[in-house]
Motif scaffolding. Structure first.
Motif, PDB file in Angstrom:
ATOM      1  N   GLY A   1       0.826  -1.199   0.000  1.00 53.71           N
ATOM      2  CA  GLY A   1       0.000   0.000   0.000  1.00 53.71           C
ATOM      3  C   GLY A   1       0.859   1.246   0.000  1.00 53.71           C
ATOM      4  O   GLY A   1       2.066   1.203   0.247  1.00 53.71           O
TER       5      GLY A   1
ATOM      6  N   SER B   1      -1.856   5.249   3.032  1.00 55.79           N
ATOM      7  CA  SER B   1      -2.807   4.159   3.288  1.00 55.79           C
ATOM      8  C   SER B   1      -2.322   3.262   4.423  1.00 55.79           C
ATOM      9  O   SER B   1      -3.121   2.536   5.030  1.00 55.79           O
ATOM     10  CB  SER B   1      -3.037   3.334   2.024  1.00 55.79           C
ATOM     11  OG  SER B   1      -1.898   2.561   1.701  1.00 55.79           O
ATOM     12  N   GLN B   2      -1.022   3.305   4.734  1.00 53.36           N
ATOM     13  CA  GLN B   2      -0.482   2.529   5.847  1.00 53.36           C
ATOM     14  C   GLN B   2      -0.684   3.217   7.198  1.00 53.36           C
ATOM     15  O   GLN B   2      -0.464   2.614   8.245  1.00 53.36           O
ATOM     16  CB  GLN B   2       1.015   2.277   5.638  1.00 53.36           C
ATOM     17  CG  GLN B   2       1.350   1.430   4.430  1.00 53.36           C
ATOM     18  CD  GLN B   2       2.850   1.264   4.239  1.00 53.36           C
ATOM     19  OE1 GLN B   2       3.601   1.044   5.194  1.00 53.36           O
ATOM     20  NE2 GLN B   2       3.312   1.365   2.998  1.00 53.36           N
TER      21      GLN B   2
ATOM     22  N   SER C   1      -2.906   5.211  -3.838  1.00 51.16           N
ATOM     23  CA  SER C   1      -2.680   3.898  -4.438  1.00 51.16           C
ATOM     24  C   SER C   1      -1.205   3.545  -4.438  1.00 51.16           C
ATOM     25  O   SER C   1      -0.327   4.404  -4.374  1.00 51.16           O
ATOM     26  CB  SER C   1      -3.207   3.883  -5.880  1.00 51.16           C
ATOM     27  OG  SER C   1      -2.570   4.889  -6.660  1.00 51.16           O
ATOM     28  N   GLU C   2      -0.942   2.243  -4.477  1.00 52.25           N
ATOM     29  CA  GLU C   2       0.432   1.775  -4.645  1.00 52.25           C
ATOM     30  C   GLU C   2       1.010   2.314  -5.955  1.00 52.25           C
ATOM     31  O   GLU C   2       0.271   2.605  -6.897  1.00 52.25           O
ATOM     32  CB  GLU C   2       0.461   0.242  -4.728  1.00 52.25           C
ATOM     33  CG  GLU C   2       0.522  -0.463  -3.407  1.00 52.25           C
ATOM     34  CD  GLU C   2       0.935  -1.925  -3.568  1.00 52.25           C
ATOM     35  OE1 GLU C   2       1.279  -2.527  -2.568  1.00 52.25           O
ATOM     36  OE2 GLU C   2       0.910  -2.447  -4.700  1.00 52.25           O
TER      37      GLU C   2
END
Length: 555
Positions: A362, A366-367, A405-406
């Motif tokens: 991620g 998002s982490q 997003s990744e």
């Protein structure tokens, strides 16, 4: 080999009569340019005709001390940083990239870019880490001369250029180095030494003089012909250990029965010695994740000779800590403080690289735990802690946008996020952190010396706070750093300081401009005349939620 009538732009291959009697077409291992993949021919090129205009930069670099100067590195994948019309897959040309990237780095106060491998690679999805054309900049973005323009332009605009360099392994593509004459010429014959189990690639035989000469010459080539300012060496740990990623019985011990790859160690020392002797001011950085001693210590002192070592331990511990909900962080305080036990054993660079935002991890934001506001605040806190921690800094593209997003090498950063104030706030925070490090010698002069860091209070785990001083050379005003890793505002937080006077607030990650709640101490705090934290004086500050504030002692 001399071919009459050959001219710049001609395509060619070597047709090799292999030891097994077959014929195979190979690209030139020393080819200076290559066809656009999936085509594989080498191209005749002239790398001596370009007229450089970066002499002022090169002269300054020769006198540059990379240990004492600020270094804020922006890691970039050229194929996806930005897209545009006119080339396959929307790849921008080196010339377009130069203009856009120089302007962006200048605005963001990055001192250097680090390019993921630009040497020619057949598989775009390898991001360049499976190199075939070691002497050829990838044709995805143009010609060798176009890449020279890129470096030249960056230098003229005050931005250094580092590149990822991959001597640890090479792919098995038929037109490449593997079994070049039908025999294991560049690689080991024994698969226990010559094949990489993780990546399905081949490992160079560092015991051969010809192989070491090929690689050292290649490193020097990029510095000579392309004026590159530094090489980040990929996967150094895999080179140092014969049993790297192997089970018992799958590796061959060295002559003393040990697991150390003595030939690779000698090669790395030879590589670093050659670069530092021939190109003063050029840096080398090792991606090395183990406890191998002396990675960034001089070869004469028994080290490997790198300028910097990536601090993978700091990265793992810090992200592990930040993943915790704030209410649980008091049980993990040691994950933040542990890095200062070993912070000065190497010349560390702190990386939040592409490896932290791929393969299901991620994106960084998002982490982060918590609701939307807390995710942004935690990310701003993470960056602020990183930029005030001893060591040079590296951030992968998209991190400054708080990308959700990744990273995807086909798409790149979501620049449209800058339509939102919260994402613009993180971008501005990164720019201001870079500027703060550049303008305050206490935040960069002694990154690699214990004299440049002093704990004020690292023991307040219950409130999840950290307070420390960053210091520069004599006469440099110290910087006081206070971080609150909880969403609770700490009003009237007492902090010991080493000198009386006015401590000006120079940075606050909770500032309104960054999307924060604007709790702070502007313009600063005067000392009380009362000691605290075993220091002669103290100030009372308000610690914002999930934030870092910095103060500088004013005359």
């Amino acid at each position: 080999m001399f071919v009459p009538g050959a001219k710049v732009g001609d395509r060619y291959k070597f047709r090799v009569h292999s030891t097994d009697g077959s014929w195979v077409d190979k690209s030139d291992p020393y080819g200076l340019a290559a066809e656009l993949p999936p085509l594989t021919a080498s191209i005749v090129a002239n790398v001596n005709a370009y007229q450089w205009s970066d002499s002022k930069w090169i002269d300054r670099r020769s006198d540059w001390n990379p240990l004492h100067e600020p270094m804020n590195v922006y890691e970039v994948h050229l194929g996806s940083w930005q897209k545009g019309p006119g080339r396959k897959h929307g790849w921008l040309s080196y010339r377009d990239l130069a203009r856009r990237l120089a302007e962006y780095c200048h605005r963001m106060n990055f001192t250097h870019v680090e390019l993921m491998p630009v040497s020619e690679h057949p598989f775009t999805g390898s991001w360049g880490y499976q190199t075939v054309g070691y002497f050829a900049p990838t044709s995805r973005h143009g010609s060798p001369e176009d890449f020279m323009f890129f470096v030249d332009y960056m230098h003229q605009h005050g931005i250094g250029v580092l590149i990822d360099w991959v001597p640890a392994h090479f792919p098995k593509d038929a037109h490449g180095l593997r079994r070049f004459d039908g025999s294991p010429l560049y690689e080991h014959a024994d698969p226990r030494q010559g094949e990489h189990p993780d990546w399905g690639t081949m490992i160079f035989n560092f015991g051969r003089n010809e192989v070491r000469n090929f690689l050292v010459a290649n490193a020097l080539f990029w510095l000579d012909k392309y004026h590159i300012d530094g090489l980040r060496v990929d996967a150094v740990a895999s080179m140092l250990y014969l049993d790297y990623s192997r089970e018992e019985g799958q590796w061959v011990p060295n002559q003393y029965g040990g697991r150390e790859n003595l030939e690779a160690i000698d090669f790395l020392r030879e590589f670093n010695t050659a670069i530092h002797d021939k190109y003063p001011g050029v840096v080398t950085a090792a991606e090395e994740s183990t406890a191998w001693p002396g990675v960034s210590r001089p070869v004469d002192d028994g080290g490997l000779g790198f300028t910097y070592k990536w601090n993978m331990g700091w990265m793992n511990d810090t992200l592990s800590y930040m993943h915790n909900e704030p209410i649980h962080r008091k049980y993990h305080q040691n994950e933040l403080t542990f890095s200062l036990i070993y912070a000065f054993t190497e010349n560390f660079m702190l990386p939040l690289s592409h490896d932290e935002v791929v393969h299901g991890k991620g994106s960084l934001i998002s982490q982060m735990p918590g609701d939307m506001w807390q995710k942004f605040a935690n990310l701003r806190l993470l960056y602020s802690y990183m930029w005030t921690h001893p060591g040079k800094k590296l951030l992968f593209m998209g991190g400054e946008l708080a990308q959700w997003s990744e990273w995807n090498h086909d798409d790149g950063p979501d620049w449209i996020l800058l339509d939102f104030a919260t994402h613009r706030g993180v971008q501005q925070l990164v720019a201001d952190l870079n500027k703060t490090v550049i303008e305050n010698p206490a935040l960069h002069q002694l990154d690699f010396s214990g004299d440049g860091f002093e704990w004020v209070d690292c023991m307040n785990a219950d409130e999840s706070t950290l307070v420390y001083l960053r210091k520069g050379l004599d006469g440099t005003p110290p910087i006081l750093v206070c971080s609150n890793f909880t969403p609770v505002v700490r009003k009237g937080y007492r902090v010991g300081v080493p000198a009386s006077g006015f401590w000006k607030e120079i940075f606050n990650s909770d500032g309104e401009a960054y999307g924060g709640s604007n709790v702070g101490n502007y313009p600063g705090r005067k000392t009380f005349g009362e000691g605290h934290h075993d220091r002669p004086d103290s100030i009372s500050v308000d610690l914002p939620p999930l934030a870092t504030v910095m103060f500088r002692l004013e005359d």
